[in-house]
Design a protein around this motif. Structure first.
Motif, mmCIF file in Angstrom:
data_model
loop_
_atom_site.group_PDB
_atom_site.id
_atom_site.type_symbol
_atom_site.label_atom_id
_atom_site.label_comp_id
_atom_site.label_asym_id
_atom_site.label_seq_id
_atom_site.Cartn_x
_atom_site.Cartn_y
_atom_site.Cartn_z
ATOM 1 N N TYR A 181 -8.280 9.383 -4.522
ATOM 2 C CA TYR A 181 -7.492 8.298 -3.937
ATOM 3 C C TYR A 181 -6.204 8.111 -4.743
ATOM 4 N N SER A 182 -5.289 9.086 -4.635
ATOM 5 C CA SER A 182 -4.045 9.029 -5.420
ATOM 6 C C SER A 182 -2.903 8.382 -4.660
ATOM 7 N N ALA A 183 -2.945 8.407 -3.315
ATOM 8 C CA ALA A 183 -1.874 7.792 -2.532
ATOM 9 C C ALA A 183 -1.974 6.270 -2.614
ATOM 10 N N VAL A 184 -0.801 5.620 -2.601
ATOM 11 C CA VAL A 184 -0.760 4.166 -2.785
ATOM 12 C C VAL A 184 0.099 3.519 -1.693
ATOM 13 N N ARG A 185 -0.405 2.413 -1.179
ATOM 14 C CA ARG A 185 0.359 1.589 -0.235
ATOM 15 C C ARG A 185 0.392 0.170 -0.790
ATOM 16 N N ILE A 186 1.584 -0.404 -0.918
ATOM 17 C CA ILE A 186 1.734 -1.769 -1.435
ATOM 18 C C ILE A 186 2.373 -2.643 -0.361
ATOM 19 N N THR A 187 1.756 -3.786 -0.110
ATOM 20 C CA THR A 187 2.294 -4.761 0.839
ATOM 21 C C THR A 187 2.727 -6.007 0.085
ATOM 22 N N HIS A 188 3.993 -6.373 0.251
ATOM 23 C CA HIS A 188 4.494 -7.615 -0.333
ATOM 24 C C HIS A 188 4.226 -8.721 0.676
ATOM 25 N N LEU A 189 3.225 -9.541 0.405
ATOM 26 C CA LEU A 189 2.711 -10.486 1.387
ATOM 27 C C LEU A 189 3.730 -11.527 1.864
ATOM 28 N N PRO A 190 4.552 -12.109 0.990
ATOM 29 C CA PRO A 190 5.496 -13.128 1.475
ATOM 30 C C PRO A 190 6.489 -12.611 2.501
ATOM 31 N N THR A 191 6.882 -11.318 2.396
ATOM 32 C CA THR A 191 7.867 -10.763 3.326
ATOM 33 C C THR A 191 7.268 -9.729 4.272
ATOM 34 N N ASN A 192 5.972 -9.413 4.078
ATOM 35 C CA ASN A 192 5.287 -8.380 4.867
ATOM 36 C C ASN A 192 6.012 -7.034 4.764
ATOM 37 N N THR A 193 6.568 -6.764 3.609
ATOM 38 C CA THR A 193 7.235 -5.489 3.356
ATOM 39 C C THR A 193 6.207 -4.472 2.858
ATOM 40 N N VAL A 194 6.157 -3.299 3.502
ATOM 41 C CA VAL A 194 5.176 -2.273 3.165
ATOM 42 C C VAL A 194 5.887 -1.031 2.641
ATOM 43 N N VAL A 195 5.428 -0.526 1.508
ATOM 44 C CA VAL A 195 5.923 0.739 0.966
ATOM 45 C C VAL A 195 4.728 1.607 0.619
ATOM 46 N N GLN A 196 4.929 2.912 0.666
ATOM 47 C CA GLN A 196 3.815 3.809 0.339
ATOM 48 C C GLN A 196 4.353 5.096 -0.265
ATOM 49 N N SER A 197 3.515 5.759 -1.021
ATOM 50 C CA SER A 197 3.885 7.032 -1.638
ATOM 51 C C SER A 197 2.643 7.880 -1.855
ATOM 52 N N GLN A 198 2.781 9.159 -1.526
ATOM 53 C CA GLN A 198 1.704 10.108 -1.787
ATOM 54 C C GLN A 198 2.249 11.410 -2.375
ATOM 55 N N GLU A 199 3.538 11.389 -2.744
ATOM 56 C CA GLU A 199 4.183 12.619 -3.196
ATOM 57 C C GLU A 199 3.880 12.949 -4.652
ATOM 58 N N GLN A 200 3.490 11.948 -5.456
ATOM 59 C CA GLN A 200 3.223 12.185 -6.871
ATOM 60 C C GLN A 200 1.759 12.602 -7.076
ATOM 61 N N ARG A 201 1.473 13.141 -8.244
ATOM 62 C CA ARG A 201 0.150 13.717 -8.482
ATOM 63 C C ARG A 201 -0.918 12.687 -8.809
ATOM 64 N N SER A 202 -0.524 11.558 -9.364
ATOM 65 C CA SER A 202 -1.519 10.583 -9.774
ATOM 66 C C SER A 202 -1.277 9.247 -9.093
ATOM 67 N N GLN A 203 -2.325 8.429 -9.072
ATOM 68 C CA GLN A 203 -2.228 7.100 -8.486
ATOM 69 C C GLN A 203 -1.231 6.244 -9.271
ATOM 70 N N ILE A 204 -1.222 6.396 -10.579
ATOM 71 C CA ILE A 204 -0.304 5.618 -11.418
ATOM 72 C C ILE A 204 1.144 5.950 -11.078
ATOM 73 N N GLN A 205 1.435 7.255 -10.906
ATOM 74 C CA GLN A 205 2.801 7.661 -10.584
ATOM 75 C C GLN A 205 3.204 7.157 -9.200
ATOM 76 N N ASN A 206 2.298 7.256 -8.229
ATOM 77 C CA ASN A 206 2.602 6.785 -6.882
ATOM 78 C C ASN A 206 2.793 5.274 -6.856
#
Length: 356
Positions: free
Chosen positions: A239-264
């Motif tokens: 589970y290295s890919a990460v999706r982050i949702t900023h709840l107050p603005t409902n802004t969603v970003v995601q990344s799966q291009e890096q090798r580790s969960q920390i980097q993503n």
């Protein structure tokens, strides 16, 4: 003007004095702030000194003309006066422009978003072509590009791709690329040779640092999932890919291009800070009509900042009516020429506003 320039030079000298003050050197945050201001003012102060020196040389030469009766010496002094007077108009223009408050984001790195819009598969292919164009342009400038997130299209190119550009004054150059880009050409998938019009949107966001925007961790929802390749083929069983949702603005970003969960996760936070920073800028500039939609439009074929016409081997930037060649811009090295023309037009407009 002389009084203003003399005060500016005196303030610069005081700034240099502060930079050598041990108490300032010990305060790294204050030192970095002053050093940045010192570097920003350097060209303006150099032009101011050159301008005042030219004025002083003119005055001194005129005094010497009155004191001498030698015709040859008078002629030589008149030549010096003419040479110095010829410098003044351009120096005045340069100084006026440099006195205009600059965009505080010009020094920043950028995050660039390219999204396919109208045109289906051909729009995705065009989005990929734009990404390659920017890659080549950034390489020519010595800038580093890093893919943050990408959604490839099965037909080629990208449904969307986001990448970071790092280098000297990146945003000051790349900001002119925001908007709808339109291409007119025969798609590879077209069997009857018909020309199709497709579009892709480009948004250029100044990279926001922690000091620019503060994010409360309690406002974030963080999800992890397995990264996948085109067609859903699993390329990562962790589970290295990460999706982050900023709840107050409902802004969603995601990344799966890096090798580790920390980097993503770090990549996601970079993108989130940039988007929230842009939202804050839009809020501040709403009265001037500088909302995000004015940057990228809706992606309709009728909305465009630039048209790439392959059959006619022509690229037209509609903001200034500047023309170049299709192969030169999209496939070659002429993008810089287009951006230089846009920057020159922007400079002329600011100078006109300053005069008004």
């Amino acid at each position: 003007m002389r009084d203003k320039l003399e005060k500016l030079i005196a303030a610069y000298a005081e700034l240099e004095r502060k930079l050598s003050d041990p108490s300032v050197v010990a305060d790294q945050k204050e030192y970095m702030r002053l050093a940045k201001e010192h570097a920003h003012q350097a060209d303006l102060v150099a032009a101011a000194r050159e301008y005042l020196e030219a004025l002083d040389d003119i005055e001194a030469a005129k005094e010497m003309q009155h004191e001498t009766s030698d015709p040859d010496e008078k002629e030589m002094l008149q030549a010096d006066i003419a040479e110095n007077e010829s410098k003044l108009p351009q120096l005045e223009e340069d100084i006026k422009f440099m006195l205009i408050p600059g965009d505080p984001n010009d020094e920043k790195n950028t995050i660039v978003e390219i999204r396919s819009a109208a045109g289906g598969d051909e729009a995705a292919i065009f989005a990929g072509d734009l990404y390659k164009m920017y890659q080549r342009f950034c390489e020519s400038k010595g800038w580093k590009t890093t893919v943050l997130d990408a959604s490839p299209s099965e037909a080629g190119g990208f449904k969307s791709i986001e990448f970071k550009v790092e280098g000297d004054k990146v945003y000051s150059v790349m900001k002119y690329e925001s908007g709808v880009h339109r291409v007119q050409r025969v798609p590879k998938t077209e069997s009857q040779g018909r020309i199709q019009t497709s579009t892709a949107t480009v948004a250029v966001l100044p990279e926001a640092e922690d000091i620019d925007i503060h994010i409360n961790q309690s406002d974030l929802r963080i999800d992890t999932y397995c990264a996948s390749g085109p067609g859903g083929q699993c390329v990562n069983t962790t589970y290295s890919a990460v999706r982050i949702t900023h709840l107050p603005t409902n802004t969603v970003v995601q990344s799966q291009e890096q090798r580790s969960q920390i980097q993503n996760r770090e990549v996601c936070m970079q993108m989130l800070r940039a988007r929230l920073y842009e939202m804050e800028l839009e809020r501040q500039q709403a009265e001037l009509g500088a909302e995000r939609q004015s940057q990228i439009g809706h992606g309709n074929r009728s909305e465009k900042i630039r048209t790439y016409n392959q059959p006619q081997d022509r690229v037209t930037d509609h903001r200034i009516g500047f023309n170049s060649t299709y192969n030169g811009v999209l496939l070659g090295d002429q993008l810089g020429t287009v951006i230089d023309a846009l920057a020159a037009a922007d400079r002329a407009e600011k100078l006109a506003e300053a005069v008004d």
